[in-house]
Design a protein around this motif. Structure first.
Motif, PDB file in Angstrom:
ATOM      1  N   GLY A 148      -0.313  19.083  -7.043  1.00 18.85           N
ATOM      2  CA  GLY A 148      -1.672  18.583  -7.125  1.00 18.85           C
ATOM      3  C   GLY A 148      -2.014  17.648  -5.979  1.00 18.85           C
ATOM      4  N   LEU A 149      -3.259  17.209  -5.955  1.00 21.55           N
ATOM      5  CA  LEU A 149      -3.723  16.254  -4.963  1.00 21.55           C
ATOM      6  C   LEU A 149      -3.607  14.834  -5.509  1.00 21.55           C
ATOM      7  N   PRO A 150      -3.372  13.869  -4.627  1.00 24.60           N
ATOM      8  CA  PRO A 150      -3.110  13.995  -3.188  1.00 24.60           C
ATOM      9  C   PRO A 150      -1.762  14.673  -2.911  1.00 24.60           C
ATOM     10  N   LEU A 151      -1.659  15.310  -1.765  1.00 25.19           N
ATOM     11  CA  LEU A 151      -0.461  16.061  -1.404  1.00 25.19           C
ATOM     12  C   LEU A 151       0.418  15.194  -0.507  1.00 25.19           C
ATOM     13  N   GLY A 152       1.532  14.737  -1.061  1.00 25.56           N
ATOM     14  CA  GLY A 152       2.445  13.872  -0.311  1.00 25.56           C
ATOM     15  C   GLY A 152       3.440  14.663   0.510  1.00 25.56           C
ATOM     16  N   GLY A 153       4.254  13.927   1.249  1.00 29.38           N
ATOM     17  CA  GLY A 153       5.327  14.545   2.015  1.00 29.38           C
ATOM     18  C   GLY A 153       4.890  15.294   3.255  1.00 29.38           C
ATOM     19  N   LEU A 154       3.724  14.970   3.807  1.00 32.02           N
ATOM     20  CA  LEU A 154       3.245  15.676   4.999  1.00 32.02           C
ATOM     21  C   LEU A 154       3.537  14.927   6.291  1.00 32.02           C
ATOM     22  N   THR A 155       4.245  13.816   6.195  1.00 30.60           N
ATOM     23  CA  THR A 155       4.571  13.062   7.405  1.00 30.60           C
ATOM     24  C   THR A 155       5.450  13.902   8.330  1.00 30.60           C
ATOM     25  N   VAL A 156       5.028  14.031   9.568  1.00 34.22           N
ATOM     26  CA  VAL A 156       5.800  14.766  10.571  1.00 34.22           C
ATOM     27  C   VAL A 156       6.584  13.753  11.395  1.00 34.22           C
TER      28      VAL A 156
ATOM     29  N   LEU B  57       0.842  -1.191   0.000  1.00 33.97           N
ATOM     30  CA  LEU B  57       0.000   0.000   0.000  1.00 33.97           C
ATOM     31  C   LEU B  57       0.878   1.242   0.000  1.00 33.97           C
ATOM     32  N   VAL B  58       0.501   2.198  -0.828  1.00 34.18           N
ATOM     33  CA  VAL B  58       1.204   3.470  -0.892  1.00 34.18           C
ATOM     34  C   VAL B  58       0.268   4.572  -0.412  1.00 34.18           C
ATOM     35  N   ASN B  59       0.719   5.312   0.571  1.00 30.33           N
ATOM     36  CA  ASN B  59      -0.020   6.505   0.984  1.00 30.33           C
ATOM     37  C   ASN B  59       0.365   7.621   0.017  1.00 30.33           C
ATOM     38  N   ARG B  60      -0.506   7.841  -0.967  1.00 26.26           N
ATOM     39  CA  ARG B  60      -0.170   8.829  -2.000  1.00 26.26           C
ATOM     40  C   ARG B  60      -0.204  10.253  -1.471  1.00 26.26           C
ATOM     41  N   GLY B  61      -0.843  10.460  -0.320  1.00 26.81           N
ATOM     42  CA  GLY B  61      -0.854  11.795   0.250  1.00 26.81           C
ATOM     43  C   GLY B  61      -2.203  12.171   0.816  1.00 26.81           C
ATOM     44  N   PHE B  62      -2.355  13.442   1.065  1.00 25.55           N
ATOM     45  CA  PHE B  62      -3.506  13.983   1.778  1.00 25.55           C
ATOM     46  C   PHE B  62      -4.458  14.699   0.835  1.00 25.55           C
ATOM     47  N   VAL B  63      -5.768  14.526   1.095  1.00 22.80           N
ATOM     48  CA  VAL B  63      -6.793  15.322   0.417  1.00 22.80           C
ATOM     49  C   VAL B  63      -7.698  15.924   1.486  1.00 22.80           C
ATOM     50  N   PRO B  64      -8.101  17.194   1.328  1.00 18.20           N
ATOM     51  CA  PRO B  64      -9.026  17.788   2.297  1.00 18.20           C
ATOM     52  C   PRO B  64     -10.369  17.072   2.276  1.00 18.20           C
ATOM     53  N   ALA B  65     -11.139  17.269   3.341  1.00 18.20           N
ATOM     54  CA  ALA B  65     -12.423  16.584   3.465  1.00 18.20           C
ATOM     55  C   ALA B  65     -13.372  16.928   2.321  1.00 18.20           C
ATOM     56  N   ASP B  66     -13.252  18.135   1.758  1.00 24.31           N
ATOM     57  CA  ASP B  66     -14.153  18.539   0.677  1.00 24.31           C
ATOM     58  C   ASP B  66     -13.589  18.249  -0.709  1.00 24.31           C
ATOM     59  N   ARG B  67     -12.460  17.502  -0.765  1.00 23.86           N
ATOM     60  CA  ARG B  67     -11.844  17.154  -2.058  1.00 23.86           C
ATOM     61  C   ARG B  67     -11.572  15.657  -2.116  1.00 23.86           C
ATOM     62  N   ARG B  68     -12.498  14.866  -1.637  1.00 27.31           N
ATOM     63  CA  ARG B  68     -12.301  13.433  -1.544  1.00 27.31           C
ATOM     64  C   ARG B  68     -12.801  12.679  -2.769  1.00 27.31           C
ATOM     65  N   ALA B  69     -13.432  13.339  -3.703  1.00 24.33           N
ATOM     66  CA  ALA B  69     -13.975  12.667  -4.884  1.00 24.33           C
ATOM     67  C   ALA B  69     -12.843  12.085  -5.736  1.00 24.33           C
ATOM     68  N   ALA B  70     -13.153  11.043  -6.499  1.00 26.47           N
ATOM     69  CA  ALA B  70     -12.136  10.361  -7.308  1.00 26.47           C
ATOM     70  C   ALA B  70     -11.459  11.305  -8.292  1.00 26.47           C
ATOM     71  N   GLU B  71     -12.226  12.246  -8.851  1.00 28.17           N
ATOM     72  CA  GLU B  71     -11.628  13.164  -9.827  1.00 28.17           C
ATOM     73  C   GLU B  71     -10.644  14.144  -9.183  1.00 28.17           C
ATOM     74  N   ASP B  72     -10.714  14.284  -7.848  1.00 32.80           N
ATOM     75  CA  ASP B  72      -9.775  15.166  -7.154  1.00 32.80           C
ATOM     76  C   ASP B  72      -8.459  14.480  -6.819  1.00 32.80           C
ATOM     77  N   ARG B  73      -8.395  13.184  -6.986  1.00 36.36           N
ATOM     78  CA  ARG B  73      -7.178  12.427  -6.660  1.00 36.36           C
ATOM     79  C   ARG B  73      -6.850  11.486  -7.814  1.00 36.36           C
ATOM     80  N   PRO B  74      -6.537  12.046  -8.995  1.00 38.58           N
ATOM     81  CA  PRO B  74      -6.292  11.206 -10.175  1.00 38.58           C
ATOM     82  C   PRO B  74      -5.163  10.211  -9.939  1.00 38.58           C
ATOM     83  N   LEU B  75      -5.315   9.033 -10.507  1.00 39.45           N
ATOM     84  CA  LEU B  75      -4.332   7.965 -10.320  1.00 39.45           C
ATOM     85  C   LEU B  75      -3.343   7.959 -11.481  1.00 39.45           C
ATOM     86  N   PRO B  76      -2.049   8.095 -11.203  1.00 36.97           N
ATOM     87  CA  PRO B  76      -1.056   8.029 -12.282  1.00 36.97           C
ATOM     88  C   PRO B  76      -1.060   6.644 -12.927  1.00 36.97           C
TER      89      PRO B  76
END
Length: 238
Positions: free
Chosen positions: A194-202, A115-134
């Motif tokens: 773009g979304l999802p936004l990766g690299g947010l791991t603290v 499993l790859v955590n591709r990154g973060f999407v806001p609660a109002d941007r969870r639709a499939a079109e907001d997180r296109p798959l490469p």
């Protein structure tokens, strides 16, 4: 009972449990010193791993030996392709606010999956079109993270209802029927804006063990001084 006998009885009632408490406080102080050494070594290992070049993601032969203390937060990379139509959204709270981690299955060139955590999407941007798959083959780099079984604080994962509160690789893999899948996931590095936004791991470790150790040793020392004064008090009275 004579005053002398009363004094001896009182001293026993105070000194015996007091000495036991001193021993307990000293033991806790030593334990915190040991924890300090462990935490310092852990921080040094993680910082060195974050600064190193990515290494190949561990394959099936390496999975039984993986440990959080020695392997988590290593930079790794893997080559293969994302599997379409199988994103899992895991609730998250980040520096960008509340939303979801986008967990996507990835098939490596060797045939196993993770499993790859591709990154973060806001609660109002969870639709499939907001997180296109490469599409197509690609190399993904990021941090190795160990599975987070069970769920979040006071909230358990609900695979049947599609509600996820932790990145439980075993449960997500079983739900998606991934077959041979890694017991860890890859936190992808940021790639573009773009979304999802990766690299947010603290990556941050609280290290208060030194102050805890000093506190326990101070309690032990203060109590020991008090017990000595109690022990010598009758002699001054005489």
């Amino acid at each position: 009972m004579s005053p002398a006998g009363t004094g001896r009885c009182f001293r026993r009632l105070v000194l015996v449990p007091g000495l036991l408490l001193v021993a307990v406080f000293l033991g806790l102080g030593v334990w915190q010193v040991q924890r300090l050494a462990w935490k310092t070594a852990l921080i040094a290992r993680v910082e060195a791993g974050l600064a190193a070049d990515p290494v190949a993601a561990p394959g099936p032969a390496d999975w039984p030996a993986l440990r959080a203390d020695s392997d988590e937060y290593r930079r790794i990379s893997v080559t293969g392709r994302y599997l379409p139509g199988a994103d899992v959204l895991v609730q998250a709270v980040t520096q960008r606010g509340p939303g979801f981690w986008v967990m996507t299955p990835f098939e490596t060139q060797a045939g196993w999956r993770l499993l790859v955590n591709r990154g973060f999407v806001p609660a109002d941007r969870r639709a499939a079109e907001d997180r296109p798959l490469p599409g197509g083959d690609r190399t993904v780099a990021g941090l190795l993270r160990m599975s987070q079984p069970g769920g979040g604080f006071l909230r358990r994962n609900d695979p049947a209802g599609g509600r996820w509160f932790s990145r439980d690789t075993a449960a997500i893999g079983a739900t998606l029927r991934l077959g041979l899948a890694a017991p860890y996931f890859l936190d992808a590095e940021r790639a573009g804006d773009g979304l999802p936004l990766g690299g947010l791991t603290v990556v941050s470790f609280r290290n208060s063990h030194l102050s805890y150790a000093l506190t326990w040793f101070a309690l032990a020392g203060g109590l020991a001084v008090l017990l000595v004064r109690v022990r010598r008090a009758p002699e001054r009275d005489r």
